[in-house]
Design an enzyme around this catalytic site. Structure first.
Site, PDB file in Angstrom:
ATOM      1  N   HIS A  32      13.365   0.259  33.673  1.00 20.21           N
ATOM      2  CA  HIS A  32      14.298   0.940  34.586  1.00 20.21           C
ATOM      3  C   HIS A  32      15.372  -0.041  35.027  1.00 20.21           C
ATOM      4  O   HIS A  32      15.204  -1.266  34.945  1.00 20.21           O
ATOM      5  CB  HIS A  32      13.559   1.527  35.796  1.00 20.21           C
ATOM      6  CG  HIS A  32      13.122   0.490  36.809  1.00 20.21           C
ATOM      7  ND1 HIS A  32      13.912   0.087  37.842  1.00 20.21           N
ATOM      8  CD2 HIS A  32      11.974  -0.214  36.907  1.00 20.21           C
ATOM      9  CE1 HIS A  32      13.263  -0.823  38.566  1.00 20.21           C
ATOM     10  NE2 HIS A  32      12.085  -1.034  38.016  1.00 20.21           N
ATOM     11  N   CYS A  33      16.506   0.523  35.463  1.00 19.71           N
ATOM     12  CA  CYS A  33      17.562  -0.304  36.032  1.00 19.71           C
ATOM     13  C   CYS A  33      17.734   0.104  37.489  1.00 19.71           C
ATOM     14  O   CYS A  33      16.776   0.526  38.129  1.00 19.71           O
ATOM     15  CB  CYS A  33      18.850  -0.157  35.240  1.00 19.71           C
ATOM     16  SG  CYS A  33      19.463   1.530  35.149  1.00 19.71           S
ATOM     17  N   VAL A  34      18.929   0.022  38.019  1.00 20.89           N
ATOM     18  CA  VAL A  34      19.137   0.299  39.438  1.00 20.89           C
ATOM     19  C   VAL A  34      18.936   1.765  39.774  1.00 20.89           C
ATOM     20  O   VAL A  34      18.411   2.110  40.824  1.00 20.89           O
ATOM     21  CB  VAL A  34      20.553  -0.147  39.870  1.00 20.89           C
ATOM     22  CG1 VAL A  34      20.800   0.161  41.331  1.00 20.89           C
ATOM     23  CG2 VAL A  34      20.718  -1.648  39.622  1.00 20.89           C
ATOM     24  N   ARG A  36      18.171   4.315  36.956  1.00 21.50           N
ATOM     25  CA  ARG A  36      17.708   5.134  35.829  1.00 21.50           C
ATOM     26  C   ARG A  36      16.389   4.638  35.254  1.00 21.50           C
ATOM     27  O   ARG A  36      16.119   3.444  35.217  1.00 21.50           O
ATOM     28  CB  ARG A  36      18.743   5.124  34.700  1.00 21.50           C
ATOM     29  CG  ARG A  36      20.135   5.487  35.138  1.00 21.50           C
ATOM     30  CD  ARG A  36      21.131   5.177  34.029  1.00 21.50           C
ATOM     31  NE  ARG A  36      22.480   5.082  34.554  1.00 21.50           N
ATOM     32  CZ  ARG A  36      23.487   4.549  33.888  1.00 21.50           C
ATOM     33  NH1 ARG A  36      23.299   4.067  32.685  1.00 21.50           N
ATOM     34  NH2 ARG A  36      24.676   4.491  34.431  1.00 21.50           N
TER      35      ARG A  36
END
Length: 655
Positions: A32-34, A36
């Site tokens: 995951h990112c910030v 998504r």
């Protein structure tokens, strides 16, 4: 206690997402990112996108660079923890996920991904540099009564001079950042990249901006007796820096494989750096400069030719699709080359306008769907983000989901791009896209660019409204799906059967309240009659009665919707509330079950209106005919305030 998992905040949503992406066996990697969840799926076609969109915590999705990305929002880390706990899948790092995703890409996609990874780390510096140069625009170029601000004030003259220190560091010394970014991406020694970059822009060299105005005999050179090498700098040059950066990285990789570790600290940097610096000034630099000049000259020629309006319209129209593919990263390199060669760019103004157009389309959707609390959590921040130059939330969260706003934004961007190209609008630098982009525009074009911004705001907004009402380019998805359905039975034998099923079928108000046409329901899937024609009641009490005489054939698991089969085969859906599927049945107390034969006098349910309102959902009771192919005419016979069980509409069925 080992082996025991306690349900988390998003456990149920995570369970659904695991199922809808194709199950554990369809997931190669997840991270995951910030905002998504990022999946690398074995088979993207197994992902049920419609079902994923209906998960309450999901705000959108898209596929890019080999990754299937699901937008969750700021709480994505919590969602990720619940997902890994539910699925039993161990997450991987973002770099590992990217590496696995690349295995699914073709050579062109891989090249684009590499370009993106090189320039993305440089964006913060480029953006702030654009803002600074834009501010210097205001100080030094705009005429105020015959004088500029720097001519009127010593303080602002000092500020203007000081700010150039930062602007020069960012744009003139861009090759240092490019080579550093390449070594970082390739996993090689970053300080060697920085040193190589400095050798391309060293003060010992003739500044790249002075080469054109310097006579050949006056260009300094290194004299090796048998050969002279020109001392030419590559300030702001993109392609020479990229060629040199990749040569350095690959030489270092080769050296590390073949040089013993005991002496690698000495000989690896030597073998990697020195030949690269020589090649950069003898071969790679001149070739890169030439290729870059060809590209920028071709782009500039197209945008200043007699058919420049066509180039502007096409580029403005297609830029947003380029963002989807990742190809838009190539424009950053072209913009940089244009600035290096022509001291300005006619490409960047159109990019800024495309950002604005996408934001305006989302803004229109916000007004069209006002009251949809879940969507507002995406549309409001997405609009602001697009107006400030970051369009991905707008495009992937809203516009591509419905399609028609995306097309409206493309058209608006195309018209605005054509407009600025006709008037030859140029920017001094790359800066913040969207509304602040005007700071990068040369001051003499500000008024024209303001008109173009108005075009990029108004046309997408109005076209989005029009496309929705005219049902053009509209791919709105159906809302919900029945989870339990009994086989349709033959004609019910109850005495309540209608004598002549092909004549008028009466519909009744399901509750006390205000009757409205279905087109006024604040949910696009119903308002556009995607599911069929009908009506709705805004209830004033929580007692809900059957709107028709017929058999209940389905009840949604979340209790918010009931499906009917009438004697003549007509199918009707009663949908209680808007987006109430997210409430998991809590506001609803049902008094019927599948298989019951009901009449307008039958009380179906009690709904807690206060609980629905407190959750930010609409309370509309929506009655819709779902197999309109059987309907000859539908007539809404009244409007305004009605009483429960009052006859309000009639249907004539096809013979």
């Amino acid at each position: 206690m080992k082996g025991v998992y306690f349900m988390g905040k998003y456990s149920e949503d995570a369970k659904q997402l695991l199922e809808y992406v194709g199950g554990k066996e369809n997931i190669s990697a997840v991270t995951h990112c910030v905002t998504r969840m990022r999946f690398v799926l074995v088979d993207d076609s197994k992902a049920d996108k419609e079902a994923i969109e209906d998960i309450p915590s999901v705000k959108g999705m898209f596929t890019n660079a080999g990754q299937f990305q699901v937008i969750i929002g700021n709480d994505v880390s919590t969602f990720y923890n619940d997902f890994t706990a539910i699925s039993g899948i161990e997450g991987v790092s973002k770099d590992e996920a990217k590496s696995m995703a690349k295995s699914k890409q073709n050579p062109v996609q891989k090249a684009i991904a590499v370009l993106a990874e090189i320039f993305t780390p440089l964006l913060p510096a480029i953006i702030i540099g654009g803002l600074i140069l834009g501010f210097r625009n205001v100080l030094g170029d705009i005429d105020f009564g015959g004088k500029t601000i720097v001519e009127m004030s010593q303080f602002w003259t000092g500020v203007n001079d000081f700010l150039w220190l930062i602007g020069e560091a960012i744009f003139h010394f861009l090759p240092v950042g490019i080579v550093w970014s390449i070594t970082k991406k390739m996993g090689t020694t970053q300080i060697l990249g920085i040193v190589l970059g400095i050798t391309l822009v060293s003060p010992q060299l003739l500044n790249a901006y002075s080469v054109a105005s310097t006579a050949a005999k006056d260009i300094p050179f290194w004299d090796f007796g048998f050969i002279h090498i020109d001392k030419i700098g590559y300030q702001a040059q993109v392609i020479p820096a990229m060629l040199a950066g990749f040569m350095l990285a690959y030489l270092e990789r080769w050296a590390r494989k073949h040089i013993p570790e005991v002496v690698s600290m000495i000989f690896v940097p030597l073998i990697a750096l020195v030949p690269t610096v020589i090649a950069a000034h003898v071969i790679l630099g001149p070739i890169g400069w030439t290729v870059g000049s060809w590209i920028s000259a071709a782009v500039n020629a197209g945008l200043t030719s007699s058919i420049s309006w066509l180039f502007g319209a096409v580029f403005g129209f297609v830029y947003a699709p380029l963002v989807i593919t990742g190809l838009h990263h190539t424009t950053l390199a072209i913009d940089s080359q244009l600035i290096a060669d022509f001291h300005s760019t006619n490409l960047w103004p159109m990019i800024a306008l495309s950002n604005i157009a996408q934001g305006s389309a989302v803004l229109a959707v916000y007004f069209l769907h006002k009251g949809n609390k879940k969507e507002e959590q995406v549309s409001i921040p997405a609009t602001i983000s697009a107006y400030l130059g970051v369009t991905e939330p707008a495009m992937f969260g809203i516009n591509l989901k419905y399609l028609y706003p995306f097309i409206a934004a493309m058209i608006g961007s195309g018209v605005a791009g054509m407009f600025v190209t006709i008037f030859g609008v140029r920017a001094n630098s790359i800066g913040v896209g969207g509304l602040p982009g005007i700071l990068s525009i040369q001051s003499k074009y500000w008024l024209i660019f303001l008109v173009a911004m108005a075009i990029a705001i108004v046309i997408p907004f109005l076209l989005t409204m029009f496309f929705r009402r005219a049902n053009i380019f509209n791919k709105i998805d159906r809302v919900g799906a029945a989870t339990t359905v009994n086989p349709i039975k033959e004609q019910p034998t109850s005495s309540a059967s209608i004598a002549d099923t092909n004549k008028g079928i009466n519909f009744f108000a399901p509750a006390d309240g205000e009757l409205i046409p279905i087109s006024e329901v604040d949910d696009p899937a119903f308002a556009q009659k995607t599911m069929g024609d009908g009506f709705a009641v805004k209830p004033t009490t929580g007692e809900v009665y059957s709107p028709v005489t017929g058999e209940i054939i389905s009840i949604f698991e979340t209790k918010h919707a009931i499906g009917y089969q009438l004697d003549n085969g007509l199918e009707v859906l009663l949908h209680m509330g808007i987006d109430t599927v997210e409430l998991n049945g809590e506001p609803f107390t049902l008094k019927v079950k599948i298989g019951d034969f009901v009449k307008p006098e039958t009380k179906l349910a009690h709904i807690d209106l206060e609980k629905i309102t407190a959750a930010g959902k609409g309370t509309d009771l929506i009655v819709v005919i779902t197999n309109m192919e059987k309907v000859k005419t539908f007539t809404l016979e009244t409007s305004g305030q009605v009483k429960a069980r009052q006859e309000v509409a009639s249907v004539e069925v096809q013979e």
